[in-house]
Design a protein around this motif. Structure first.
Motif, PDB file in Angstrom:
ATOM      1  N   LEU A  60      -3.326   1.920 -12.648  1.00  0.00           N
ATOM      2  CA  LEU A  60      -3.667   1.930 -11.791  1.00  0.00           C
ATOM      3  C   LEU A  60      -2.931   0.882 -10.985  1.00  0.00           C
ATOM      4  O   LEU A  60      -1.905   0.715 -10.243  1.00  0.00           O
ATOM      5  N   LEU A  61      -2.547  -0.073 -11.747  1.00  0.00           N
ATOM      6  CA  LEU A  61      -2.295  -1.418 -12.318  1.00  0.00           C
ATOM      7  C   LEU A  61      -0.810  -1.148 -12.071  1.00  0.00           C
ATOM      8  O   LEU A  61      -0.092  -2.295 -11.689  1.00  0.00           O
ATOM      9  N   SER A  62      -0.374  -0.524 -13.139  1.00  0.00           N
ATOM     10  CA  SER A  62       1.525  -0.526 -13.885  1.00  0.00           C
ATOM     11  C   SER A  62       1.190   0.582 -12.382  1.00  0.00           C
ATOM     12  O   SER A  62       2.777   0.257 -11.802  1.00  0.00           O
ATOM     13  N   GLU A  63       1.080   1.539 -11.503  1.00  0.00           N
ATOM     14  CA  GLU A  63       1.724   2.119 -10.881  1.00  0.00           C
ATOM     15  C   GLU A  63       1.680   1.436  -9.398  1.00  0.00           C
ATOM     16  O   GLU A  63       2.754   1.463  -8.875  1.00  0.00           O
ATOM     17  N   SER A  64       0.972   0.026  -9.259  1.00  0.00           N
ATOM     18  CA  SER A  64       1.109  -0.275  -8.291  1.00  0.00           C
ATOM     19  C   SER A  64       2.037  -1.727  -8.554  1.00  0.00           C
ATOM     20  O   SER A  64       2.623  -1.338  -7.134  1.00  0.00           O
ATOM     21  N   GLU A  65       2.712  -2.086  -9.836  1.00  0.00           N
ATOM     22  CA  GLU A  65       4.037  -2.620  -9.570  1.00  0.00           C
ATOM     23  C   GLU A  65       5.275  -1.928  -9.793  1.00  0.00           C
ATOM     24  O   GLU A  65       6.240  -2.217  -9.474  1.00  0.00           O
ATOM     25  N   LYS A  66       5.491  -0.472  -9.776  1.00  0.00           N
ATOM     26  CA  LYS A  66       6.549   0.571  -9.107  1.00  0.00           C
ATOM     27  C   LYS A  66       6.824  -0.269  -7.829  1.00  0.00           C
ATOM     28  O   LYS A  66       6.319  -0.037  -6.602  1.00  0.00           O
ATOM     29  N   ALA A  87       0.478  -1.149   1.971  1.00  0.00           N
ATOM     30  CA  ALA A  87      -0.073  -0.397   0.193  1.00  0.00           C
ATOM     31  C   ALA A  87       1.531  -0.152  -0.198  1.00  0.00           C
ATOM     32  O   ALA A  87       2.345  -0.022   0.481  1.00  0.00           O
ATOM     33  N   HIS A  88       0.947  -0.226  -1.825  1.00  0.00           N
ATOM     34  CA  HIS A  88       2.645  -0.040  -2.719  1.00  0.00           C
ATOM     35  C   HIS A  88       2.770   1.161  -2.196  1.00  0.00           C
ATOM     36  O   HIS A  88       2.004   1.838  -2.182  1.00  0.00           O
ATOM     37  N   ALA A  89       3.722   1.284  -2.717  1.00  0.00           N
ATOM     38  CA  ALA A  89       4.402   2.345  -2.380  1.00  0.00           C
ATOM     39  C   ALA A  89       4.163   3.440  -4.515  1.00  0.00           C
ATOM     40  O   ALA A  89       4.186   4.473  -4.079  1.00  0.00           O
ATOM     41  N   GLY A  90       3.684   2.379  -5.008  1.00  0.00           N
ATOM     42  CA  GLY A  90       2.927   3.616  -5.882  1.00  0.00           C
ATOM     43  C   GLY A  90       1.749   4.267  -5.950  1.00  0.00           C
ATOM     44  O   GLY A  90       1.031   5.310  -6.679  1.00  0.00           O
ATOM     45  N   LEU A  91       0.619   3.541  -5.197  1.00  0.00           N
ATOM     46  CA  LEU A  91      -1.082   3.859  -4.659  1.00  0.00           C
ATOM     47  C   LEU A  91      -0.035   4.345  -3.750  1.00  0.00           C
ATOM     48  O   LEU A  91       0.305   3.999  -2.245  1.00  0.00           O
ATOM     49  N   LYS A  92      -0.752   5.880  -3.686  1.00  0.00           N
ATOM     50  CA  LYS A  92      -1.002   7.159  -1.995  1.00  0.00           C
ATOM     51  C   LYS A  92      -2.560   6.526  -1.802  1.00  0.00           C
ATOM     52  O   LYS A  92      -3.552   7.136  -2.760  1.00  0.00           O
ATOM     53  N   VAL A  93      -2.565   5.592  -0.900  1.00  0.00           N
ATOM     54  CA  VAL A  93      -4.228   5.706   0.331  1.00  0.00           C
ATOM     55  C   VAL A  93      -4.505   6.477   0.920  1.00  0.00           C
ATOM     56  O   VAL A  93      -3.119   6.315   1.816  1.00  0.00           O
ATOM     57  N   ILE A  94      -6.086   6.598   1.330  1.00  0.00           N
ATOM     58  CA  ILE A  94      -5.844   7.763   3.133  1.00  0.00           C
ATOM     59  C   ILE A  94      -7.103   6.998   3.019  1.00  0.00           C
ATOM     60  O   ILE A  94      -8.103   6.396   2.203  1.00  0.00           O
ATOM     61  N   GLY A  95      -6.853   6.557   4.685  1.00  0.00           N
ATOM     62  CA  GLY A  95      -8.409   5.938   5.196  1.00  0.00           C
ATOM     63  C   GLY A  95      -8.670   4.615   5.173  1.00  0.00           C
ATOM     64  O   GLY A  95      -7.490   4.042   4.631  1.00  0.00           O
ATOM     65  N   ARG A  96      -9.280   4.528   5.932  1.00  0.00           N
ATOM     66  CA  ARG A  96      -9.234   2.880   6.122  1.00  0.00           C
ATOM     67  C   ARG A  96     -10.856   2.219   5.479  1.00  0.00           C
ATOM     68  O   ARG A  96     -11.851   2.665   5.849  1.00  0.00           O
ATOM     69  N   GLY A  97     -10.793   0.722   5.719  1.00  0.00           N
ATOM     70  CA  GLY A  97     -11.650  -0.042   5.665  1.00  0.00           C
ATOM     71  C   GLY A  97     -13.150   1.611   4.011  1.00  0.00           C
ATOM     72  O   GLY A  97     -12.879   1.363   3.316  1.00  0.00           O
ATOM     73  N   ASP A  98     -14.758   1.148   5.056  1.00  0.00           N
ATOM     74  CA  ASP A  98     -15.081   1.749   3.774  1.00  0.00           C
ATOM     75  C   ASP A  98     -14.896   3.102   2.902  1.00  0.00           C
ATOM     76  O   ASP A  98     -14.551   3.736   2.624  1.00  0.00           O
TER      77      ASP A  98
END
Length: 119
Positions: A113-119, A18-29
């Protein structure tokens, strides 16, 4: 030393990309975003996406597109032009059940989110 190496390999094998700019929880569906750090307006937009967009696809598809810059189904670039095109597509889709304000909120969130993922 061998135990440390094995531990490091296990951590590397189970880590998600995961990109540092996005906090992702869980996997798959079950994959979703952690909106706790979003500005208030984007939190509201995330709720629209979380409720409306998952009628047809999981949030994983959106998150992967944002993280990779590639739409998972079409393989096309996923950038600001693409988010606008997807918004127009959802407005024209009769069963999307999204009005113009909801589509704009969704596109605004994708662009944020695109902007945040680029950080």
């Amino acid at each position: 030393m061998k135990k440390l190496l094995v531990t490091m390999l296990l951590v590397a094998a189970t880590a998600t990309s995961a990109h540092a700019g996005l906090k992702v929880i869980g996997r798959g569906d079950a994959m979703r975003l952690d909106p706790s750090s979003f500005p208030p307006a984007m939190k509201a937009n995330y709720e629209i996406v979380r409720v409306k967009c998952v009628k047809c696809h999981t949030l994983e598809r959106t998150i992967v597109a944002i993280q990779t810059g590639v739409a998972p189904i079409s393989g096309q670039p996923f950038d600001r032009s693409a988010t606008k095109a997807y918004g127009v597509k959802m407005l024209r889709k009769p069963d999307s059940n999204m009005n113009k304000a909801e589509v704009k909120a969704s596109v605004d969130l994708m662009n944020y989110l695109l902007s945040e993922s680029e950080k």
